[in-house]
Write an enzyme that holds these catalytic residues in place. Structure first.
Site, PDB file in Angstrom:
ATOM      1  N   TYR A   1       0.833  -1.204   0.000  1.00  0.00           N
ATOM      2  CA  TYR A   1       0.000   0.000   0.000  1.00  0.00           C
ATOM      3  C   TYR A   1       0.868   1.255   0.000  1.00  0.00           C
ATOM      4  CZ  TYR A   1      -3.317   3.480   1.806  1.00  0.00           C
ATOM      5  OH  TYR A   1      -4.078   4.606   1.989  1.00  0.00           O
TER       6      TYR A   1
ATOM      7  N   ILE B   1      -6.808  -4.796  20.421  1.00  0.00           N
ATOM      8  CA  ILE B   1      -5.624  -3.970  20.129  1.00  0.00           C
ATOM      9  C   ILE B   1      -4.526  -4.913  19.644  1.00  0.00           C
ATOM     10  CG2 ILE B   1      -3.758  -2.606  21.151  1.00  0.00           C
ATOM     11  CD1 ILE B   1      -5.747  -1.054  22.734  1.00  0.00           C
TER      12      ILE B   1
END
Ligand code: NAD
Ligand code: UD1
Length: 315
Positions: free
Chosen positions: A139, A199
């Protein structure tokens, strides 16, 4: 009044941009394949073309008679790019080149979404636009590729281009449904359903979160000044927040105490990302104005309202 093409306009950031352009009296056309965007995000005034940025005909057709293009269409998930390297590359880089190629004939300006992901493991704090790009993921590499091709478009073909390195954008309409969605949309959604929040890693990783309404002002300012110098700007708040602090602030804003589940860190996850907003402040005269607390309040309120509306509609 001008007419703009917004690729990816049915998505989170794009739809807020469309609203702002319409509010100031511009005409707006959207090219979107609705892979993550939603038709309902768009006001009725928008001319909508269902199509793909990798499709030459669709991009050429969408580019007729426009005064400028905001190119936002992309597969926005960093994690997805590590899983589908070639597929995300086709959209994130080839799609951008298609748009730049379409601008060759009439030289309409292109303001496009780059990303803080181009900095990768560059540990400078805060990150300035002149700091070394060092992407860690497909990306990030593709967003850097967009910047390089935009420069070529400007230098070789006189197309005005401006690259906007968005840091972590959040706000109403960010879709929480995919495991790859932005962290604030996932946390907001899960907290509202009293679910634990995941998380990845130790929660000490930090991000520079910026509210979507601020991002829209950066985009419009950039279009109003686009030229063939192929400028690049950080789009950031200049404030660092780690994931534990984020969970805590969201808990305060939403009035729900979260159960935190710590899971293994994501592959290629950036440890600390903080931008320097000085260049955009100086040249574009824009800066982030919405604090994290205020932005999270607006995000939570919007989420509560839309969730209530959806459940009423289902009754
Ligand atoms: P989003 O997924 O909500 O919006 C992307 C839009 O592009 C969607 O409407 C989607 O349907 C459309 N799209 C995807 N592939 C397409 C294709 N092949 N053809 C046509 N349309 C296509 O994501 P977003 O957060 O609004 O991101 C907008 C842009 O900003 C993206 O370029 C993204 O990489 C970039 N960006 C986002 C963030 C962030 O924190 N949200 C940060 C940095 C950069
Ligand atoms: C985000 C954007 C990306 C952009 C980049 C710029 C999204 C989906 N991605 O990537 O388009 O280019 O910012 O900085 O908006 N996390 C959790 N739990 C979760 C989800 C995420 O702990 O449920 C963590 C992640 O591991 C990461 C942090 O939260 O450390 C942010 O993740 P995410 O919102 O996916 O954004 P980025 O990967 O930073």
């Amino acid at each position: 009044m001008a007419k703009y093409l917004v690729t990816g306009g049915a998505g989170f950031i794009g739809s807020h941009l469309c609203d702002a352009l319409i509010a100031r009296g511009d005409e707006v056309r959207v090219l979107d394949n609705l892979s993550t965007g939603r038709r309902e995000n768009l006001a009725s005034e928008v001319e909508f073309i269902l199509g793909d940025v990798t499709d030459e005909d669709a991009v050429q057709k969408a580019s007729i008679d426009i005064d400028g293009c905001f190119h936002l269409a992309a597969i926005a998930s960093v994690a997805q790019s590590t899983e589908d390297w070639v597929g995300t590359h086709e959209v994130n880089l080839t799609g951008a080149i298609r748009v730049l190629d379409a601008a060759r004939a009439t030289k309409f300006p292109v303001v496009y979404a780059s990303s803080a992901a181009v900095y990768g493991d560059n540990a400078s704090m805060p990150l300035c636009e002149s700091d070394r790009a060092s992407p860690l993921t497909p990306y990030g590499a593709d967003k850097l590729g967009c910047e390089l091709h935009a420069r070529v478009a400007s230098v070789l073909h006189n197309i005005p281009t401006t690259g906007m390195r968005f840091f972590n954008v959040y706000g109403p309409r960010q879709d929480p449904r995919s495991p790859y969605s932005g962290v604030i949309s996932i946390f907001t959604d899960r907290l509202s359903r009293c679910l634990n929040i995941p998380i990845f890693g130790d929660g000490q990783q930090s991000r520079d979160f910026i509210f979507v309404g601020d991002v829209v002002r950066f985009l419009i300012a950039a279009m109003d000044r686009a030229d063939t110098r192929a400028a690049i700007y950080n789009v950031c708040s200049g404030q660092s927040t780690n994931l534990r602090q984020l969970a805590q602030t969201l808990a305060t804003v939403s009035g729900v105490t979260p159960q935190i589940e710590y899971l293994p860190a994501r592959q290629g996850d950036i440890r600390a990302s903080l931008g320097d907003p000085a260049r955009a402040a100086k040249i574009l005269n824009v800066r982030a104005e919405v604090s994290l607390g205020e932005g999270l309040s607006q995000t939570v309120s919007h989420h509560v309202t839309t969730t209530l509306d959806t459940s009423k509609a289902a009754e």
